[in-house]
Design a protein around this motif. Structure first.
Motif, PDB file in Angstrom:
ATOM      1  N   ILE A   1       0.848  -1.177   0.000  1.00 35.83           N
ATOM      2  CA  ILE A   1       0.000   0.000   0.000  1.00 35.83           C
ATOM      3  C   ILE A   1       0.888   1.232   0.000  1.00 35.83           C
ATOM      4  CG2 ILE A   1      -0.210   0.093   2.524  1.00 35.83           C
ATOM      5  CD1 ILE A   1      -3.139   1.022   2.109  1.00 35.83           C
ATOM      6  N   SER A   2       0.488   2.236  -0.758  1.00 35.26           N
ATOM      7  CA  SER A   2       1.259   3.470  -0.815  1.00 35.26           C
ATOM      8  C   SER A   2       0.308   4.629  -1.053  1.00 35.26           C
ATOM      9  CB  SER A   2       2.316   3.412  -1.925  1.00 35.26           C
ATOM     10  OG  SER A   2       1.705   3.248  -3.193  1.00 35.26           O
ATOM     11  N   ARG A   3       0.827   5.826  -0.870  1.00 33.59           N
ATOM     12  CA  ARG A   3      -0.025   7.005  -1.059  1.00 33.59           C
ATOM     13  C   ARG A   3       0.736   8.068  -1.815  1.00 33.59           C
ATOM     14  NH1 ARG A   3       3.082   8.172   3.035  1.00 33.59           N
ATOM     15  NH2 ARG A   3       3.150  10.227   3.990  1.00 33.59           N
ATOM     16  N   ASP A   4       0.005   8.902  -2.502  1.00 35.23           N
ATOM     17  CA  ASP A   4       0.547  10.082  -3.159  1.00 35.23           C
ATOM     18  C   ASP A   4      -0.302  11.245  -2.679  1.00 35.23           C
ATOM     19  OD1 ASP A   4       1.166  12.217  -4.870  1.00 35.23           O
ATOM     20  OD2 ASP A   4       1.628  10.866  -6.540  1.00 35.23           O
ATOM     21  N   ASN A   5       0.203  11.951  -1.680  1.00 40.68           N
ATOM     22  CA  ASN A   5      -0.602  13.033  -1.096  1.00 40.68           C
ATOM     23  C   ASN A   5      -0.894  14.143  -2.092  1.00 40.68           C
ATOM     24  OD1 ASN A   5       0.915  11.620   1.149  1.00 40.68           O
ATOM     25  ND2 ASN A   5      -0.512  12.845   2.334  1.00 40.68           N
ATOM     26  N   ALA A   6       0.046  14.383  -2.998  1.00 42.39           N
ATOM     27  CA  ALA A   6      -0.165  15.449  -3.983  1.00 42.39           C
ATOM     28  C   ALA A   6      -1.335  15.123  -4.900  1.00 42.39           C
ATOM     29  CB  ALA A   6       1.101  15.669  -4.795  1.00 42.39           C
ATOM     30  N   LYS A   7      -1.525  13.836  -5.162  1.00 41.44           N
ATOM     31  CA  LYS A   7      -2.625  13.410  -6.038  1.00 41.44           C
ATOM     32  C   LYS A   7      -3.832  12.946  -5.248  1.00 41.44           C
ATOM     33  CE  LYS A   7       0.334  11.941  -9.884  1.00 41.44           C
ATOM     34  NZ  LYS A   7       0.704  10.823 -10.784  1.00 41.44           N
ATOM     35  N   ASN A   8      -3.742  12.983  -3.909  1.00 42.27           N
ATOM     36  CA  ASN A   8      -4.839  12.490  -3.067  1.00 42.27           C
ATOM     37  C   ASN A   8      -5.254  11.077  -3.478  1.00 42.27           C
ATOM     38  OD1 ASN A   8      -5.025  14.638  -1.337  1.00 42.27           O
ATOM     39  ND2 ASN A   8      -6.977  15.380  -2.088  1.00 42.27           N
ATOM     40  N   THR A   9      -4.282  10.233  -3.669  1.00 41.06           N
ATOM     41  CA  THR A   9      -4.545   8.880  -4.158  1.00 41.06           C
ATOM     42  C   THR A   9      -3.779   7.850  -3.330  1.00 41.06           C
ATOM     43  OG1 THR A   9      -4.913   9.699  -6.404  1.00 41.06           O
ATOM     44  CG2 THR A   9      -4.419   7.365  -6.175  1.00 41.06           C
ATOM     45  N   VAL A  10      -4.450   6.754  -3.066  1.00 39.43           N
ATOM     46  CA  VAL A  10      -3.835   5.617  -2.402  1.00 39.43           C
ATOM     47  C   VAL A  10      -3.826   4.447  -3.376  1.00 39.43           C
ATOM     48  CG1 VAL A  10      -4.081   3.926  -0.551  1.00 39.43           C
ATOM     49  CG2 VAL A  10      -4.483   6.329  -0.093  1.00 39.43           C
ATOM     50  N   TYR A  11      -2.746   3.693  -3.357  1.00 39.68           N
ATOM     51  CA  TYR A  11      -2.590   2.570  -4.267  1.00 39.68           C
ATOM     52  C   TYR A  11      -2.460   1.271  -3.480  1.00 39.68           C
ATOM     53  CZ  TYR A  11      -1.292   6.430  -7.335  1.00 39.68           C
ATOM     54  OH  TYR A  11      -1.288   7.608  -8.034  1.00 39.68           O
ATOM     55  N   LEU A  12      -2.845   0.187  -4.129  1.00 39.85           N
ATOM     56  CA  LEU A  12      -2.585  -1.141  -3.585  1.00 39.85           C
ATOM     57  C   LEU A  12      -1.974  -1.970  -4.706  1.00 39.85           C
ATOM     58  CD1 LEU A  12      -2.867  -2.904  -1.029  1.00 39.85           C
ATOM     59  CD2 LEU A  12      -4.962  -3.836  -2.043  1.00 39.85           C
ATOM     60  N   GLN A  13      -0.669  -2.169  -4.628  1.00 40.14           N
ATOM     61  CA  GLN A  13       0.025  -3.007  -5.595  1.00 40.14           C
ATOM     62  C   GLN A  13      -0.085  -4.445  -5.124  1.00 40.14           C
ATOM     63  OE1 GLN A  13       1.642  -2.212  -8.566  1.00 40.14           O
ATOM     64  NE2 GLN A  13       1.812  -4.433  -8.801  1.00 40.14           N
ATOM     65  N   MET A  14      -0.653  -5.282  -5.951  1.00 39.83           N
ATOM     66  CA  MET A  14      -0.881  -6.680  -5.586  1.00 39.83           C
ATOM     67  C   MET A  14      -0.072  -7.573  -6.516  1.00 39.83           C
ATOM     68  SD  MET A  14      -4.990  -6.536  -4.882  1.00 39.83           S
ATOM     69  CE  MET A  14      -5.401  -6.316  -6.597  1.00 39.83           C
TER      70      MET A  14
END
Length: 120
Positions: A69-82
């Motif tokens: 799990i990771s986040r990009d605060n500038a893009k207001n987006t959270v990712y889940l790499q599976m």
């Protein structure tokens, strides 16, 4: 605050997918973002969570070492790499957000869900 999840699909066992969760609205009011999943006939479970400001991360045991799990605060987006997906990862995946000050373990906002299907 609204959450929009995307990135689900059909993948063979051993393959990879990346889910995204875009947050619109007052991102500054959020303390924690999480990815939940619900498999057919099973209870919804928390797969991973991330602290929005400090980056603290936690995973359920079944995904440790495979999901990130990771986040990009500038893009207001959270990712889940599976990665190294297994048929038992098949589920509808939901992103969720907790407001600052809300009780531990609670989530105030939910995305619409994105289906991940892993074929054997």
């Amino acid at each position: 605050v609204q959450l929009q999840a995307s990135g689900g699909g059909l993948v063979q066992a051993g393959g990879s997918l990346r889910l995204s969760c875009a947050l619109s609205g007052r991102g500054s009011s959020i303390s924690v973002m999480g990815w939940f999943r619900q498999a057919p006939g099973k209870e919804r479970e928390l797969a991973a969570l991330i602290n929005w400001s400090g980056g603290s991360i936690a995973y359920t045991d079944s995904v440790k070492g495979r999901f990130t799990i990771s986040r990009d605060n500038a893009k207001n987006t959270v990712y889940l790499q599976m990665n190294s997906l297994k048929p038992e990862d098949t589920a509808v995946y939901y992103c969720a957000a907790r407001r600052t000050g809300s009780p531990l373990g609670s989530y105030d906002y939910w995305g619409q869900g994105t289906l991940v299907t892993v074929s054997s």
